[in-house]
Design a protein around this motif. Sequence first.
Motif, PDB file in Angstrom:
ATOM      1  N   TYR A  87       9.768  60.491  21.716  1.00 34.48           N
ATOM      2  CA  TYR A  87       8.341  60.187  21.708  1.00 34.48           C
ATOM      3  C   TYR A  87       7.577  61.142  20.789  1.00 34.48           C
ATOM      4  N   LEU A  88       7.898  62.422  20.850  1.00 32.88           N
ATOM      5  CA  LEU A  88       7.207  63.411  20.020  1.00 32.88           C
ATOM      6  C   LEU A  88       7.451  63.152  18.540  1.00 32.88           C
ATOM      7  N   ASN A  89       8.667  62.721  18.194  1.00 32.82           N
ATOM      8  CA  ASN A  89       8.945  62.374  16.798  1.00 32.82           C
ATOM      9  C   ASN A  89       8.118  61.169  16.373  1.00 32.82           C
ATOM     10  N   MET A  90       7.985  60.204  17.287  1.00 31.26           N
ATOM     11  CA  MET A  90       7.185  59.018  16.977  1.00 31.26           C
ATOM     12  C   MET A  90       5.724  59.372  16.710  1.00 31.26           C
ATOM     13  N   ILE A  91       5.129  60.206  17.568  1.00 31.71           N
ATOM     14  CA  ILE A  91       3.714  60.526  17.360  1.00 31.71           C
ATOM     15  C   ILE A  91       3.518  61.471  16.164  1.00 31.71           C
ATOM     16  N   ARG A  92       4.552  62.243  15.850  1.00 33.09           N
ATOM     17  CA  ARG A  92       4.476  63.062  14.624  1.00 33.09           C
ATOM     18  C   ARG A  92       4.307  62.150  13.422  1.00 33.09           C
ATOM     19  N   LEU A  93       5.086  61.055  13.386  1.00 33.48           N
ATOM     20  CA  LEU A  93       5.020  60.120  12.272  1.00 33.48           C
ATOM     21  C   LEU A  93       3.749  59.265  12.329  1.00 33.48           C
ATOM     22  N   LYS A  94       3.417  58.799  13.510  1.00 33.00           N
ATOM     23  CA  LYS A  94       2.306  57.848  13.645  1.00 33.00           C
ATOM     24  C   LYS A  94       0.938  58.508  13.528  1.00 33.00           C
ATOM     25  N   THR A  95       0.839  59.760  13.986  1.00 28.26           N
ATOM     26  CA  THR A  95      -0.468  60.424  14.057  1.00 28.26           C
ATOM     27  C   THR A  95      -0.534  61.722  13.264  1.00 28.26           C
ATOM     28  N   SER A  96       0.427  62.610  13.486  1.00 23.93           N
ATOM     29  CA  SER A  96       0.335  63.967  12.938  1.00 23.93           C
ATOM     30  C   SER A  96       0.372  64.007  11.420  1.00 23.93           C
ATOM     31  N   TYR A 151       3.211  60.031  26.482  1.00 25.45           N
ATOM     32  CA  TYR A 151       3.670  61.292  27.071  1.00 25.45           C
ATOM     33  C   TYR A 151       3.453  61.266  28.584  1.00 25.45           C
ATOM     34  N   MET A 152       2.324  60.731  28.997  1.00 25.04           N
ATOM     35  CA  MET A 152       1.983  60.679  30.423  1.00 25.04           C
ATOM     36  C   MET A 152       3.034  59.882  31.203  1.00 25.04           C
ATOM     37  N   LEU A 153       3.373  58.689  30.696  1.00 24.74           N
ATOM     38  CA  LEU A 153       4.315  57.834  31.407  1.00 24.74           C
ATOM     39  C   LEU A 153       5.717  58.444  31.427  1.00 24.74           C
ATOM     40  N   LEU A 154       6.156  58.972  30.283  1.00 22.79           N
ATOM     41  CA  LEU A 154       7.500  59.555  30.210  1.00 22.79           C
ATOM     42  C   LEU A 154       7.622  60.765  31.133  1.00 22.79           C
ATOM     43  N   GLN A 155       6.567  61.576  31.174  1.00 22.98           N
ATOM     44  CA  GLN A 155       6.599  62.733  32.066  1.00 22.98           C
ATOM     45  C   GLN A 155       6.607  62.292  33.522  1.00 22.98           C
ATOM     46  N   LEU A 156       5.879  61.219  33.828  1.00 24.42           N
ATOM     47  CA  LEU A 156       5.869  60.688  35.190  1.00 24.42           C
ATOM     48  C   LEU A 156       7.262  60.196  35.576  1.00 24.42           C
ATOM     49  N   MET A 157       7.931  59.494  34.667  1.00 24.39           N
ATOM     50  CA  MET A 157       9.279  58.994  34.929  1.00 24.39           C
ATOM     51  C   MET A 157      10.252  60.138  35.213  1.00 24.39           C
ATOM     52  N   ASN A 158      10.031  61.269  34.537  1.00 27.00           N
ATOM     53  CA  ASN A 158      10.890  62.442  34.736  1.00 27.00           C
ATOM     54  C   ASN A 158      10.558  63.209  36.020  1.00 27.00           C
ATOM     55  N   SER A 159       9.384  62.963  36.587  1.00 24.26           N
ATOM     56  CA  SER A 159       8.887  63.795  37.694  1.00 24.26           C
ATOM     57  C   SER A 159       8.971  63.130  39.058  1.00 24.26           C
ATOM     58  N   THR A 160       9.006  61.819  39.112  1.00 23.33           N
ATOM     59  CA  THR A 160       8.905  61.114  40.395  1.00 23.33           C
ATOM     60  C   THR A 160      10.193  61.197  41.205  1.00 23.33           C
ATOM     61  N   ASP A 161      10.044  61.144  42.510  1.00 25.90           N
ATOM     62  CA  ASP A 161      11.218  61.006  43.372  1.00 25.90           C
ATOM     63  C   ASP A 161      11.686  59.552  43.315  1.00 25.90           C
ATOM     64  N   THR A 162      12.811  59.286  43.920  1.00 29.55           N
ATOM     65  CA  THR A 162      13.427  57.949  43.818  1.00 29.55           C
ATOM     66  C   THR A 162      12.501  56.850  44.315  1.00 29.55           C
TER      67      THR A 162
END
Length: 320
Positions: A158-167, A233-244
């Motif tokens: 995701y970070l690579n994508m936003i580097r290309l798309k925005t940064s 970033y919000m969604l990916l971090q949520l996916m990494n943080s939630t319990d089952t």
Amino acid sequence: MESLNNLINQTIESIDWNKRPENLYQPIEYILSQGGKRIRPNLCLMACQMFGGQTQEALIPAIAFEMLHNFTLIHDDIMDKAALRRGKETIYKKWNTNIAILSGDALFAKAFEYLLSYQGNGKEDLLRLLTKTSIEICEGQQYDLDFEQCEHVDIEQYLNMIRLKTSVMLAACLQAGAIVAKADHNAQNLIYQFGIKIGLAFQIQDDFLDVYADVKKFGKQVGGDIAENKKTYMLLQLMNSTDTQDKQLLYHYMNDNLDKEDKYVKVKALYDKYQIGDMANQVINTYFEEALKFLTQINVPEDNKNDLLHFANKLMNRDY
């Protein structure tokens, strides 16, 4: 900075779009006349000033990059099915999709035509930079589209994508100003890397604001990313943080045919529960601090950096 913004707006307003066919040029005039934050041309002019160049000399490259940016917005709105941009109807909504595609294409070409009229230092380097940036933005947009079909996207992707798309756009505008001011290659690289880090912070902040912003200030509907299941970033971090259990609940919200407002409220509740907004703000601050490290390495009088520092701080503390 207000004087720079006035100069940018006056220059854009002076461009004659009263041409035929009207349905090609009126949408271009429509989107350029909306103003927006003019972040990219301001960065170009401020970088030129920082390196001791004359603002007027950087105006053509600055406007060319602003044209390129608005071209991407026209096409992004079609792909995202966005109804609002800067608080107004998007071009594909006001006219139609085919007109929006053609107007975007024409504006893309006009950016290069406009830069070709530049007669100052580093014209070939500027054209090469505009071309490289255009290609990278398309790469970033394609990754963004690809991610919609991927069940799993990791945060580094995701970070690579936003580097290309925005940064890269922010970074290129800063480098363009440095080129005009005849800065050396090392200084150009440092200001470019400053822009990359600021861009990463800026986009993650955009992800945050899509969830938590006041729609009246934001200029577009909040929750748009949630409605489209965009891999932010919000969604990916949520996916990494939630319990089952909550992960299953999240996938249910994403895959069920929920009303947009209902879906937004439920997903936002999960963001609140796992403090994803706080995590995003921590990452934003980290990238901002990394950006400042690049800026401190640039060998110009410290006073020359004040406007750019103030502008960067303003970006990082925006609520829209």
